[in-house]
Every structure is written in structure tokens, then in C-alpha cells.
Design a protein around this motif. Structure first.
Motif, PDB file in Angstrom:
ATOM      1  N   THR A  75       0.846  -1.151  -0.043  1.00  0.00           N
ATOM      2  CA  THR A  75      -0.047   0.009   0.085  1.00  0.00           C
ATOM      3  C   THR A  75       0.722   1.304   0.111  1.00  0.00           C
ATOM      4  OG1 THR A  75      -0.149  -0.098   2.596  1.00  0.00           O
ATOM      5  CG2 THR A  75      -1.820  -1.282   1.347  1.00  0.00           C
ATOM      6  N   ILE A  76       0.078   2.268  -0.579  1.00  0.00           N
ATOM      7  CA  ILE A  76       1.106   3.672  -0.531  1.00  0.00           C
ATOM      8  C   ILE A  76      -0.036   4.558  -0.350  1.00  0.00           C
ATOM      9  CG2 ILE A  76       2.194   5.146  -2.161  1.00  0.00           C
ATOM     10  CD1 ILE A  76       2.765   2.979  -3.940  1.00  0.00           C
ATOM     11  N   ASP A  77       0.335   5.598   0.511  1.00  0.00           N
ATOM     12  CA  ASP A  77      -0.336   6.634   1.096  1.00  0.00           C
ATOM     13  C   ASP A  77       0.532   7.792   0.809  1.00  0.00           C
ATOM     14  OD1 ASP A  77      -3.033   5.464   2.083  1.00  0.00           O
ATOM     15  OD2 ASP A  77      -1.494   4.449   3.291  1.00  0.00           O
ATOM     16  N   THR A  78      -0.113   8.854  -0.052  1.00  0.00           N
ATOM     17  CA  THR A  78       0.663  10.122  -0.201  1.00  0.00           C
ATOM     18  C   THR A  78      -0.425  11.234  -0.100  1.00  0.00           C
ATOM     19  OG1 THR A  78       1.882   9.087  -1.871  1.00  0.00           O
ATOM     20  CG2 THR A  78       1.697  11.594  -1.724  1.00  0.00           C
ATOM     21  N   GLU A  79       0.399  12.210   0.935  1.00  0.00           N
ATOM     22  CA  GLU A  79      -0.289  13.653   1.233  1.00  0.00           C
ATOM     23  C   GLU A  79       0.673  14.845   0.383  1.00  0.00           C
ATOM     24  OE1 GLU A  79      -1.993  16.369   4.816  1.00  0.00           O
ATOM     25  OE2 GLU A  79      -0.038  14.750   5.368  1.00  0.00           O
ATOM     26  N   ALA A  80      -0.122  15.506  -0.250  1.00  0.00           N
ATOM     27  CA  ALA A  80       0.401  16.609  -0.854  1.00  0.00           C
ATOM     28  C   ALA A  80       0.053  17.982  -0.185  1.00  0.00           C
ATOM     29  CB  ALA A  80       0.190  16.706  -2.319  1.00  0.00           C
ATOM     30  N   LYS A  81       0.949  18.815   0.313  1.00  0.00           N
ATOM     31  CA  LYS A  81       0.643  20.123   0.424  1.00  0.00           C
ATOM     32  C   LYS A  81       1.143  20.957  -0.394  1.00  0.00           C
ATOM     33  CE  LYS A  81       0.530  18.799   5.585  1.00  0.00           C
ATOM     34  NZ  LYS A  81       1.048  19.204   6.763  1.00  0.00           N
ATOM     35  N   VAL A  82       0.291  21.782  -0.985  1.00  0.00           N
ATOM     36  CA  VAL A  82       0.348  22.963  -1.824  1.00  0.00           C
ATOM     37  C   VAL A  82       0.302  24.206  -1.245  1.00  0.00           C
ATOM     38  CG1 VAL A  82      -0.353  24.147  -4.096  1.00  0.00           C
ATOM     39  CG2 VAL A  82      -0.344  21.518  -3.797  1.00  0.00           C
ATOM     40  N   THR A  83       1.519  24.958  -1.244  1.00  0.00           N
ATOM     41  CA  THR A  83       1.735  26.096  -0.674  1.00  0.00           C
ATOM     42  C   THR A  83       1.345  27.470  -1.638  1.00  0.00           C
ATOM     43  OG1 THR A  83       3.413  25.123   0.730  1.00  0.00           O
ATOM     44  CG2 THR A  83       3.228  27.767   0.481  1.00  0.00           C
ATOM     45  N   LEU A  84       0.377  28.299  -1.436  1.00  0.00           N
ATOM     46  CA  LEU A  84       0.196  29.425  -2.252  1.00  0.00           C
ATOM     47  C   LEU A  84       0.889  30.888  -1.678  1.00  0.00           C
ATOM     48  CD1 LEU A  84      -1.681  30.612  -4.693  1.00  0.00           C
ATOM     49  CD2 LEU A  84      -3.278  30.879  -2.823  1.00  0.00           C
ATOM     50  N   GLU A  85       1.539  31.399  -2.235  1.00  0.00           N
ATOM     51  CA  GLU A  85       2.117  32.798  -1.426  1.00  0.00           C
ATOM     52  C   GLU A  85       1.788  33.869  -2.051  1.00  0.00           C
ATOM     53  OE1 GLU A  85       6.278  32.264   0.113  1.00  0.00           O
ATOM     54  OE2 GLU A  85       6.139  30.332  -0.340  1.00  0.00           O
ATOM     55  N   LYS A  86       1.692  34.927  -1.412  1.00  0.00           N
ATOM     56  CA  LYS A  86       1.633  36.409  -2.011  1.00  0.00           C
ATOM     57  C   LYS A  86       2.987  36.490  -2.477  1.00  0.00           C
ATOM     58  CE  LYS A  86      -0.743  40.734  -1.754  1.00  0.00           C
ATOM     59  NZ  LYS A  86      -0.680  41.024  -3.136  1.00  0.00           N
ATOM     60  N   GLN A  87       3.055  37.165  -3.845  1.00  0.00           N
ATOM     61  CA  GLN A  87       4.516  37.671  -4.250  1.00  0.00           C
ATOM     62  C   GLN A  87       3.864  38.818  -5.320  1.00  0.00           C
ATOM     63  OE1 GLN A  87       5.977  34.334  -6.464  1.00  0.00           O
ATOM     64  NE2 GLN A  87       7.022  33.460  -4.757  1.00  0.00           N
ATOM     65  N   GLY A  88       4.312  39.862  -4.730  1.00  0.00           N
ATOM     66  CA  GLY A  88       4.148  41.154  -5.490  1.00  0.00           C
ATOM     67  C   GLY A  88       2.614  41.544  -5.254  1.00  0.00           C
ATOM     68  N   ASP A  89       2.295  41.893  -6.600  1.00  0.00           N
ATOM     69  CA  ASP A  89       0.672  42.178  -6.445  1.00  0.00           C
ATOM     70  C   ASP A  89      -0.220  40.910  -6.833  1.00  0.00           C
ATOM     71  OD1 ASP A  89       1.323  44.754  -6.590  1.00  0.00           O
ATOM     72  OD2 ASP A  89       1.233  44.956  -8.760  1.00  0.00           O
ATOM     73  N   GLY A  90       0.380  39.685  -6.710  1.00  0.00           N
ATOM     74  CA  GLY A  90      -0.420  38.428  -7.091  1.00  0.00           C
ATOM     75  C   GLY A  90      -0.017  37.430  -5.805  1.00  0.00           C
ATOM     76  N   PHE A  91      -0.468  36.185  -6.482  1.00  0.00           N
ATOM     77  CA  PHE A  91      -0.102  35.106  -5.933  1.00  0.00           C
ATOM     78  C   PHE A  91       0.555  33.921  -6.775  1.00  0.00           C
ATOM     79  CE2 PHE A  91      -3.407  37.058  -3.254  1.00  0.00           C
ATOM     80  CZ  PHE A  91      -3.221  36.795  -1.971  1.00  0.00           C
ATOM     81  N   THR A  92       1.245  33.201  -6.173  1.00  0.00           N
ATOM     82  CA  THR A  92       1.908  32.122  -6.879  1.00  0.00           C
ATOM     83  C   THR A  92       1.973  30.646  -6.121  1.00  0.00           C
ATOM     84  OG1 THR A  92       3.448  33.619  -7.624  1.00  0.00           O
ATOM     85  CG2 THR A  92       4.174  31.539  -7.874  1.00  0.00           C
ATOM     86  N   VAL A  93       1.817  29.648  -6.656  1.00  0.00           N
ATOM     87  CA  VAL A  93       2.121  28.496  -5.981  1.00  0.00           C
ATOM     88  C   VAL A  93       3.581  28.016  -6.055  1.00  0.00           C
ATOM     89  CG1 VAL A  93       1.705  25.736  -6.088  1.00  0.00           C
ATOM     90  CG2 VAL A  93      -0.296  27.276  -6.615  1.00  0.00           C
ATOM     91  N   THR A  94       4.057  28.051  -4.726  1.00  0.00           N
ATOM     92  CA  THR A  94       5.763  28.070  -4.682  1.00  0.00           C
ATOM     93  C   THR A  94       6.044  26.568  -4.282  1.00  0.00           C
ATOM     94  OG1 THR A  94       5.359  28.585  -2.350  1.00  0.00           O
ATOM     95  CG2 THR A  94       5.628  30.407  -3.900  1.00  0.00           C
ATOM     96  N   LYS A  95       5.220  25.524  -3.978  1.00  0.00           N
ATOM     97  CA  LYS A  95       5.661  24.459  -3.327  1.00  0.00           C
ATOM     98  C   LYS A  95       4.759  23.330  -3.260  1.00  0.00           C
ATOM     99  CE  LYS A  95       7.090  24.084   1.123  1.00  0.00           C
ATOM    100  NZ  LYS A  95       7.896  24.242   2.283  1.00  0.00           N
ATOM    101  N   SER A  96       5.048  22.057  -3.465  1.00  0.00           N
ATOM    102  CA  SER A  96       4.290  21.015  -3.355  1.00  0.00           C
ATOM    103  C   SER A  96       5.056  20.152  -2.727  1.00  0.00           C
ATOM    104  CB  SER A  96       3.490  20.381  -4.696  1.00  0.00           C
ATOM    105  OG  SER A  96       2.571  19.132  -4.425  1.00  0.00           O
ATOM    106  N   ALA A  97       4.469  19.662  -1.228  1.00  0.00           N
ATOM    107  CA  ALA A  97       5.405  18.824  -0.593  1.00  0.00           C
ATOM    108  C   ALA A  97       4.860  17.476  -0.366  1.00  0.00           C
ATOM    109  CB  ALA A  97       5.877  19.141   0.935  1.00  0.00           C
ATOM    110  N   LEU A  98       5.409  16.376  -1.091  1.00  0.00           N
ATOM    111  CA  LEU A  98       4.649  15.105  -0.923  1.00  0.00           C
ATOM    112  C   LEU A  98       5.414  14.314   0.208  1.00  0.00           C
ATOM    113  CD1 LEU A  98       5.140  14.242  -4.500  1.00  0.00           C
ATOM    114  CD2 LEU A  98       3.167  14.883  -3.506  1.00  0.00           C
TER     115      LEU A  98
END
Length: 142
Positions: A75-98
Motif C-alpha cells: 500500500t502507498i499513502d501520499t499527502e500533498a501540501k501545496v503552498t500558495l504565497e503572496k508575491q508582489g501584486d499576486g499569488f504564486t504556487v511555490t511548493k508542493s510537498a509530498l
């Protein structure tokens, strides 16, 4: 080649607007908006959907790598945590941790980590994301 689709609608503008997202297959039919994205209200948000896609894609890729290496059970269990950060005037997805935990009989930790790294490098969603992708593989029994 495979093409899949989803659709989104947003009624109203900005924080007061309410959105709805659905997949062609019908597997997903959910609301989203400012409250679900930034205030923890019920519903989903784009980053949660990216996390689900990344976790599913990587887990399937790893299962295929394990099968190619001759492993038939586990069996394999994976959790992904995606990080959304404010950068300048907008937002960027900066990381996905598995974070992956697996129970695969007769595999050693070094081989598991090698196959997990290969799966990460070849997972289509990992390739798509233009962000830092970290992998924390953990073998819970071997």
C-alpha cells in the motif's frame, strides 16, 4: 493521448462571488470562492485540487515503478501540501510537498527511496508544476 476536462463558473465578483467547479466525469461537483480559499469555509479551492491531483499522480507513478521492479503487493499513502504565497501584486504556487508512507513487503529502504525519487521525477503532475517539489518517502514495513 488522453484529454480530460473540468469546468468552473463564478457568479459575482471578487470576495463576494461564489464559484462552482465540476469534472466531466461527475467525480467532482463542488463550490469554491474566497471563503473556501482563504478563510477555511466549506468547499474546495484550486490549491486543494492541485494537491489532490499531485498526490494521486505521484502515488500511481510510484505503484508502477514498484511493479516494474517486481513488487506485487503493498500500500502507498501520499499527502500533498501545496503552498500558495503572496508575491508582489499576486499569488504564486511555490511548493508542493509530498509525504508518502508505504508498506511494501521485501523492499529495503534504499530501493524504496530510489524508486520514489524516480516516480517524482517522472510523475506528469510533478513535471507540470513550476514550483519546488519535495518528497518525504517513508517505508513503514519492508
Amino acid at each position: 493521448m488522453t484529454t480530460n476536462s473540468a469546468s468552473a463558473r463564478y457568479d459575482g465578483m471578487g470576495k463576494e462571488g461564489k464559484g462552482h467547479i465540476a469534472t466531466k466525469s461527475g467525480a467532482l461537483n463542488a463550490s469554491y470562492g474566497f471563503g473556501t480559499r482563504f478563510e477555511g469555509k466549506p468547499g474546495t479551492n484550486p490549491e486543494e485540487l492541485i494537491a489532490a491531483a499531485h498526490a494521486a499522480c505521484f502515488t500511481m507513478a510510484l505503484s508502477f515503478k514498484l511493479a516494474e521492479a517486481g513488487f506485487e503487493d503493498g500500500t502507498i499513502d501520499t499527502e500533498a501540501k501545496v503552498t500558495l504565497e503572496k508575491q508582489g501584486d499576486g499569488f504564486t504556487v511555490t511548493k508542493s510537498a509530498l509525504a508518502t508512507k508505504a508498506a511494501v513487503p521485501k523492499i529495503d529502504k534504499a530501493q524504496f527511496e530510489e524508486l520514489a525519487a524516480d516516480a517524482k521525477a517522472n510523475c506528469p503532475i510533478s513535471k507540470l508544476l513550476d514550483c519546488e517539489i519535495t518528497l518525504f518517502p517513508e517505508l513503514v514495513s519492508g
